[in-house]
Write a protein that holds these residues in place. Structure first.
Motif, PDB file in Angstrom:
ATOM      1  N   SER A   1      15.983 -64.949  -8.444  1.00 31.13           N
ATOM      2  CA  SER A   1      16.075 -63.305  -8.588  1.00 31.13           C
ATOM      3  C   SER A   1      16.661 -62.754  -7.133  1.00 31.13           C
ATOM      4  O   SER A   1      16.744 -61.819  -7.759  1.00 31.13           O
ATOM      5  N   GLY A   2      15.785 -63.315  -5.988  1.00 32.28           N
ATOM      6  CA  GLY A   2      16.361 -62.560  -4.614  1.00 32.28           C
ATOM      7  C   GLY A   2      18.072 -62.865  -4.213  1.00 32.28           C
ATOM      8  O   GLY A   2      18.185 -61.691  -3.932  1.00 32.28           O
ATOM      9  N   ILE A   3      18.295 -64.226  -5.397  1.00 26.37           N
ATOM     10  CA  ILE A   3      19.671 -64.248  -5.036  1.00 26.37           C
ATOM     11  C   ILE A   3      20.463 -63.152  -5.618  1.00 26.37           C
ATOM     12  O   ILE A   3      21.623 -62.047  -4.983  1.00 26.37           O
ATOM     13  N   LEU A   4      19.638 -62.670  -6.922  1.00 27.61           N
ATOM     14  CA  LEU A   4      20.470 -61.555  -7.594  1.00 27.61           C
ATOM     15  C   LEU A   4      21.022 -60.304  -7.624  1.00 27.61           C
ATOM     16  O   LEU A   4      21.346 -59.739  -8.007  1.00 27.61           O
ATOM     17  N   ARG A   5      19.842 -60.300  -6.785  1.00 25.52           N
ATOM     18  CA  ARG A   5      19.726 -58.658  -6.314  1.00 25.52           C
ATOM     19  C   ARG A   5      20.603 -58.862  -5.245  1.00 25.52           C
ATOM     20  O   ARG A   5      20.958 -57.472  -5.119  1.00 25.52           O
ATOM     21  N   ARG A   6      20.393 -59.686  -4.135  1.00 25.65           N
ATOM     22  CA  ARG A   6      21.118 -59.006  -3.372  1.00 25.65           C
ATOM     23  C   ARG A   6      22.955 -59.186  -3.345  1.00 25.65           C
ATOM     24  O   ARG A   6      23.371 -57.997  -3.178  1.00 25.65           O
TER      25      ARG A   6
ATOM     26  N   PHE B   1      10.678 -58.306 -13.763  1.00 29.05           N
ATOM     27  CA  PHE B   1       9.767 -58.733 -14.306  1.00 29.05           C
ATOM     28  C   PHE B   1      10.287 -60.719 -15.428  1.00 29.05           C
ATOM     29  O   PHE B   1       9.803 -61.418 -15.764  1.00 29.05           O
ATOM     30  N   LEU B   2      11.573 -60.687 -14.686  1.00 35.16           N
ATOM     31  CA  LEU B   2      12.105 -61.816 -15.220  1.00 35.16           C
ATOM     32  C   LEU B   2      11.163 -63.323 -14.360  1.00 35.16           C
ATOM     33  O   LEU B   2      10.473 -64.176 -14.631  1.00 35.16           O
ATOM     34  N   GLU B   3      10.893 -63.034 -13.133  1.00 35.47           N
ATOM     35  CA  GLU B   3      10.048 -63.559 -12.177  1.00 35.47           C
ATOM     36  C   GLU B   3       8.800 -63.970 -12.179  1.00 35.47           C
ATOM     37  O   GLU B   3       8.202 -64.136 -13.071  1.00 35.47           O
TER      38      GLU B   3
END
Length: 437
Positions: A424-429, A370-372
């Protein structure tokens, strides 16, 4: 009738119905397309389409115009990029294709097109057409030597003459005469005309001698670039920051509000049906109203500004997060909660160590997604609330002439969304999968 004959007849009937449906489907599609053709007035749309305006808009997005304007009363000539005061050439200076000889101004548009301003008459020497003369008169009219049927690119009336060619455009009225010429690129993107660094390349600035005696080249060039009065790089950077901050505050605030309310909406944590029903209807209400509607309502209540946009995102996402979080809570493993409870832990500790670790991957994944998404939404919301890059984009569109700035802002928005997607992809990983730690 035998069983074999019965089943055979049923199969043939079923096959016949399918064949009829298959034959009727193309007719249904054709009927639907025909309905769209007339319901959306496609013939009228094609009739109203102005491809010349579309071509001009596209050209404006990757090029710039230099206006050479003469006051027909005083004969004063001003030269300005995009016709803006902030891009005006100093008196006595001009680009190489404009020359002065007393009260005569000669404009070379290229390809053999020459426009000449004289005190009384404007001449346009056009290859393949001939010499066009236009004389503004005191009664408000414009007298020309044009007669008979004229081509589409010449618009002539009693009070105005407009000529548009691939080389440029000439407009003559009683009060003023204007010529503008297109050139590729975004002129003055780095430095305005009044900057001492205008016209100097990167090599001269980085490795050459000092250009401005009062400042070092790097310091002076950075200051003049950042404070560029036409492209406003400093204001644009702040607007990008406001947009990201709007999305961040709205998304994170919604998550903080929705999490405790989700426990009240989850069946396995709130046995009282009345409470669950009320909380779920609140979620439906706030997420059922689009963020743009909340933006308009809150702008009336709190006035314009980025905080109003963040509150609108918070309201809408609170409902979405509440629904998703409550569904995640209803699917938690009760054995982990019972294990924490067996240690004598209080209720808050049971939730903290028995529930939150189970739903954290879902929470983080949804919040980061949602942030993205809200980074894009904040652009449109900012156009309404008066904040962020959306406001600058709207202002550039409203002028109907700064299309190169519109392109600039759109490129920045795309880069901003790509950056948020990457981040956000980095944070997810790292937070969910534990990679990179």
């Amino acid at each position: 009738m035998s069983d074999t004959a019965f089943y055979k007849a049923q199969a043939e009937a079923l096959f016949s119905r399918k064949r009829m449906m298959a034959a009727g489907l193309p007719l249904l599609v054709l009927f639907y397309l025909g309905y769209i053709f007339f319901a959306f007035d496609l013939p009228g749309l094609m009739e109203r389409a102005r491809m010349d305006n579309a071509r001009a808009l596209v050209a404006d997005s990757y090029s710039y115009k230099t206006h050479v304007t003469r006051d027909n009363a005083t004969h004063d000539v001003t030269i300005a990029i995009e016709g803006e005061r902030k891009g005006t050439y100093a008196k006595g200076t001009a680009p190489g294709w404009v020359t002065f000889d007393g009260e005569i101004t000669r404009i070379d548009l290229g390809r053999g097109h020459i426009v000449t301003y004289t005190p009384e008459t404007i001449f346009y020497d056009m290859p393949g057409f001939g010499l066009i003369e236009a004389t503004p008169t005191r009664d408000g009219g414009v007298v020309t030597n044009l007669e008979g049927d004229l081509p589409d690119w010449i618009n002539k009336s009693k009070n105005r003459l407009a000529i548009t060619t691939e080389a440029g455009r000439l407009t003559v009225t009683r009060n003023r005469t204007e010529v503008f010429r297109y050139a590729m690129g975004w002129e003055l993107f780095f430095f305005t005309l009044d900057s001492p660094y205008h016209g100097h390349g990167p090599g001269e600035i980085l490795f050459g001698s000092r250009i401005d005696p009062a400042r070092s080249n790097l310091q002076g060039a950075w200051h003049d670039f950042w404070s560029n009065s036409m492209w406003r790089h400093g204001d644009v950077a702040w607007a990008i920051f406001e947009t990201i901050l709007m999305a961040f505050l709205g998304t994170m605030g919604a998550a903080l509000v929705a999490l405790p309310m989700a426990f009240l909406a989850a069946r396995n944590f709130t046995p009282v049906m009345t409470v669950r029903f009320a909380i779920r209807r609140v979620f439906d209400f706030v997420r059922g109203v689009d963020a743009l509607i909340w933006t308009i309502v809150l702008a009336r209540a709190f006035g314009p500004g980025p905080l109003t946009g963040a509150l609108a995102i918070l309201l809408t996402d609170s409902g979405s997060f509440g629904k998703m979080f409550s569904e995640a809570l209803e699917n938690v493993d009760q054995k982990q909660i019972e294990g924490v409870q067996s240690t004598g832990a209080p209720v808050v500790a049971r939730y903290r160590f028995g529930v939150i670790p189970q739903i954290t991957p879902v929470l983080l994944s949804q919040v980061l997604y949602f942030l993205e998404s809200n980074t894009r939404s904040a652009t449109i919301i900012g156009a309404i609330t008066g904040g962020g890059i959306g406001l600058l984009l709207t202002q550039a569109i409203i002028t109907q002439k700064d299309w190169e700035e519109v392109t600039y802002y759109i490129v920045l928005i795309i880069l901003m969304v790509m950056l948020m997607d990457w981040f956000s992809g980095i944070l997810r990983r790292r937070l969910i999968k534990g990679e990179g730690s």
